[in-house]
Design a protein around this motif. Structure first.
Motif, PDB file in Angstrom:
ATOM      1  N   GLU A 201       0.848  -1.264  -0.068  1.00 57.79           N
ATOM      2  CA  GLU A 201       0.013   0.043   0.086  1.00 57.79           C
ATOM      3  C   GLU A 201       0.870   1.146   0.020  1.00 57.79           C
ATOM      4  N   ASN A 202       2.114   1.170   0.929  1.00 55.49           N
ATOM      5  CA  ASN A 202       2.768   2.451   0.825  1.00 55.49           C
ATOM      6  C   ASN A 202       4.006   2.419  -0.111  1.00 55.49           C
ATOM      7  N   GLU A 203       3.929   1.172  -1.045  1.00 60.30           N
ATOM      8  CA  GLU A 203       5.146   1.426  -2.138  1.00 60.30           C
ATOM      9  C   GLU A 203       6.424   1.276  -1.411  1.00 60.30           C
ATOM     10  N   GLN A 204       6.653   0.346  -0.440  1.00 59.85           N
ATOM     11  CA  GLN A 204       7.780   0.143   0.237  1.00 59.85           C
ATOM     12  C   GLN A 204       8.791  -1.085  -0.081  1.00 59.85           C
ATOM     13  N   TRP A 205       8.224  -1.829  -1.224  1.00 62.04           N
ATOM     14  CA  TRP A 205       9.197  -2.952  -1.605  1.00 62.04           C
ATOM     15  C   TRP A 205      10.752  -2.469  -2.066  1.00 62.04           C
ATOM     16  N   ALA A 206      11.006  -1.498  -2.536  1.00 62.76           N
ATOM     17  CA  ALA A 206      12.204  -1.122  -2.900  1.00 62.76           C
ATOM     18  C   ALA A 206      13.034  -0.822  -1.803  1.00 62.76           C
ATOM     19  N   ASN A 207      12.406   0.069  -0.897  1.00 61.27           N
ATOM     20  CA  ASN A 207      12.992   0.170   0.409  1.00 61.27           C
ATOM     21  C   ASN A 207      13.556  -1.039   1.348  1.00 61.27           C
ATOM     22  N   LEU A 208      12.350  -1.753   1.258  1.00 62.99           N
ATOM     23  CA  LEU A 208      12.298  -3.278   1.974  1.00 62.99           C
ATOM     24  C   LEU A 208      13.598  -4.098   1.415  1.00 62.99           C
ATOM     25  N   GLU A 209      13.791  -4.056   0.185  1.00 60.41           N
ATOM     26  CA  GLU A 209      14.993  -5.019  -0.618  1.00 60.41           C
ATOM     27  C   GLU A 209      16.203  -4.142  -0.132  1.00 60.41           C
ATOM     28  N   LYS A 210      16.308  -2.699   0.078  1.00 60.82           N
ATOM     29  CA  LYS A 210      17.461  -2.224   0.491  1.00 60.82           C
ATOM     30  C   LYS A 210      17.962  -2.682   1.977  1.00 60.82           C
ATOM     31  N   VAL A 211      17.005  -2.669   2.755  1.00 65.11           N
ATOM     32  CA  VAL A 211      17.165  -3.122   4.006  1.00 65.11           C
ATOM     33  C   VAL A 211      17.733  -4.730   3.956  1.00 65.11           C
ATOM     34  N   PHE A 212      16.914  -5.471   3.451  1.00 66.28           N
ATOM     35  CA  PHE A 212      17.489  -6.957   3.213  1.00 66.28           C
ATOM     36  C   PHE A 212      18.745  -6.997   2.611  1.00 66.28           C
ATOM     37  N   ALA A 213      18.997  -6.366   1.626  1.00 71.01           N
ATOM     38  CA  ALA A 213      20.471  -6.453   0.945  1.00 71.01           C
ATOM     39  C   ALA A 213      21.437  -6.063   2.169  1.00 71.01           C
ATOM     40  N   MET A 214      21.273  -5.086   3.129  1.00 67.00           N
ATOM     41  CA  MET A 214      22.137  -4.486   4.178  1.00 67.00           C
ATOM     42  C   MET A 214      22.276  -5.873   5.191  1.00 67.00           C
ATOM     43  N   LEU A 215      21.032  -6.297   5.611  1.00 67.22           N
ATOM     44  CA  LEU A 215      21.269  -7.439   6.390  1.00 67.22           C
ATOM     45  C   LEU A 215      21.909  -8.537   5.901  1.00 67.22           C
ATOM     46  N   SER A 216      21.753  -8.713   4.828  1.00 68.31           N
ATOM     47  CA  SER A 216      22.330 -10.078   3.970  1.00 68.31           C
ATOM     48  C   SER A 216      23.949  -9.918   3.950  1.00 68.31           C
TER      49      SER A 216
END
Length: 242
Positions: A201-216
């Protein structure tokens, strides 16, 4: 969400009610998801426990754990109260029905789960042990006022200071980076959570992927490990997990 987590090699816990105000996964998809990720209980109809009579609240807790176990073929270790609303009697019921931990919506925390041992409902000679799991960041663009209210409601002074000094000065991605850095420095538990429907709803998929990449990257660097909520709650020393 599962595809992104797989892509970045991250563990996760999905809290799924049997029915909800929004569309939920069919049982065959939940069973498939459970082959890769932990499934936690989230009541049968996604109802706030504080709105229910005690008997019905306990039924929602018990039946949802039994349903998850039946669907996945594995014991259900974790419970998450819908809307983050619960009272002491609900915590007792969560312990009484065999869960090892419950996830809260307490934000801006990196400390390990709080283990509570009591003798109210005896299991052998040791009573019962239950872990309360706080969270670090929600994958959602909150204003600083939300973090401040969250900390005040729970009388959490360290998160209150964090909310006042950090939240609002950066977006949730930047806040996640700050909290992860703090966990690296102190040996804490970084815990990201969110609702997939809100992310959409908030179009946060790109931001989520940034955080996943950081965690990975943190995992690949060797200074952190990735784990489900149940694994963190059952770990002898959960520091440096996320």
């Amino acid at each position: 969400m599962a595809e992104l987590l797989d892509r970045y090699g991250l563990a996760a816990t999905f809290y799924i009610p049997r029915h909800s105000q929004l569309e939920t996964l069919p049982e065959e998809k939940i069973r498939e998801l459970s082959q890769r990720f932990e499934i936690g209980a989230h009541t049968m109809e996604h109802l706030a426990l504080t709105t229910l009579p005690d008997v019905e609240a306990e039924r929602q807790i018990h039946d949802s754990g039994a349903w998850v176990a039946d669907v996945t073929g594995e014991p259900c270790a974790m419970f998450c109260p819908p809307l983050g609303k619960y009272q002491r009697e609900h915590v007792n019921a969560i312990a009484r029905h065999g869960f090892i931990g419950y996830r809260t919506v307490e934000l801006l925390r990196i400390d390990p789960p709080k283990r509570r041992v009591r003798g109210d409902y005896v299991r052998g000679d040791k009573g019962w042990e239950l872990s309360s799991m706080p969270t670090s960041v929600q994958a959602h663009p909150h204003p600083r006022s939300v973090y401040v209210r969250n900390a005040i409601k729970r009388a959490s002074w360290s998160p209150l200071h964090c909310a006042w000094t950090m939240a609002g000065k950066t977006d949730w991605v930047g806040l996640a980076e700050l909290m992860l850095t703090r966990a690296a420095q102190t040996g804490g538990v970084f815990h990201l959570w969110g609702h997939s429907w809100e992310i959409e709803e908030n179009e946060q998929w790109a931001n989520l992927e940034k955080v996943f990449a950081m965690l990975s990257q943190a995992v690949e660097s060797g200074w952190a490990v990735t784990a489900s909520n149940g694994e963190v709650c059952s770990a002898e020393s959960p520091a440096s997990l996320f």
